[in-house]
Design an enzyme around this catalytic site. Sequence first.
Site, mmCIF file in Angstrom:
data_model
loop_
_atom_site.group_PDB
_atom_site.id
_atom_site.type_symbol
_atom_site.label_atom_id
_atom_site.label_comp_id
_atom_site.label_asym_id
_atom_site.label_seq_id
_atom_site.Cartn_x
_atom_site.Cartn_y
_atom_site.Cartn_z
ATOM 1 N N GLU A 182 0.827 -1.199 0.000
ATOM 2 C CA GLU A 182 0.000 0.000 0.000
ATOM 3 C C GLU A 182 0.868 1.260 0.000
ATOM 4 O OE1 GLU A 182 -2.658 -0.197 3.290
ATOM 5 O OE2 GLU A 182 -4.087 -1.500 2.244
ATOM 6 N N PHE A 183 0.337 2.295 -0.645
ATOM 7 C CA PHE A 183 0.978 3.611 -0.686
ATOM 8 C C PHE A 183 2.364 3.562 -1.340
ATOM 9 C CE2 PHE A 183 -1.629 3.384 3.236
ATOM 10 C CZ PHE A 183 -2.683 4.167 2.802
ATOM 11 N N ARG A 184 2.572 2.536 -2.196
ATOM 12 C CA ARG A 184 3.823 2.363 -2.937
ATOM 13 C C ARG A 184 5.029 2.127 -2.023
ATOM 14 N NH1 ARG A 184 2.871 2.875 -8.010
ATOM 15 N NH2 ARG A 184 5.090 2.923 -8.553
ATOM 16 N N LEU A 185 4.776 1.587 -0.837
ATOM 17 C CA LEU A 185 5.867 1.207 0.069
ATOM 18 C C LEU A 185 6.248 -0.241 -0.221
ATOM 19 C CD1 LEU A 185 4.504 2.814 3.383
ATOM 20 C CD2 LEU A 185 6.026 3.824 1.663
ATOM 21 N N HIS A 186 6.692 -0.486 -1.454
ATOM 22 C CA HIS A 186 6.877 -1.843 -1.953
ATOM 23 C C HIS A 186 8.090 -2.524 -1.327
ATOM 24 C CE1 HIS A 186 3.976 -0.375 -4.722
ATOM 25 N NE2 HIS A 186 4.823 0.246 -5.533
#
Length: 207
Positions: A182-186
């Site tokens: 989520e939220f590009r916290l890959h």
Amino acid sequence: MSEATSAIPVTDPFALFEEWFGEARASEPNDPNAMALATANADGMPSVRMVLLKGHGSQWGEGGGFVFYTNAESRKGEEIRANMRASLLFHWKSLRRQIRIEGPLTEVTSEQADAYFHSRPRVSQIGSAASDQSRPLADRRVYLDRVAALEERYPEGDIPRPPHWTGFLLTPLAIEFWRDREFRLHDRRRFTRASASEAWSNTLLYP
């Protein structure tokens, strides 16, 4: 979620690939073994297309590998012969995961190419034998007439494998796993080695 459970684990990358690939086979609606194959010609011009993974794992020579088959007289085949290196990309949208793989290529043996070619449906064998893949085609009827001619010539049984139809083994020197968060916290972890006989090192990467 703790840092330990969120990070892609430190493990054997082939084992992790097998785990993710198994999940993809259970979740992807079509062709979980589809992968983008990137090659470049002798001048460095890149190109990419989708192919199917047809073998993988530690049993494929020293260092293990990933196998695909193609017409060696196609554009991809000519680029491979000019520059025996490539990259692969698996993207499993249903799992929100991808794997990037890089390394040198070697051609499979004639016996391995024969075995896979003759494991395919007979119509697929005929279609491959009739195709001058990537070459200009004046009219689709020309190709269909070639298919019909081969069906008449070989009314039953396997079709002889064309000598230019073969397979290639990519022996990975880098395997990178990516998992969407989520939220590009890959999550990203990259495994590398200098040669097929050496042990893997790895590091997390910023997303």
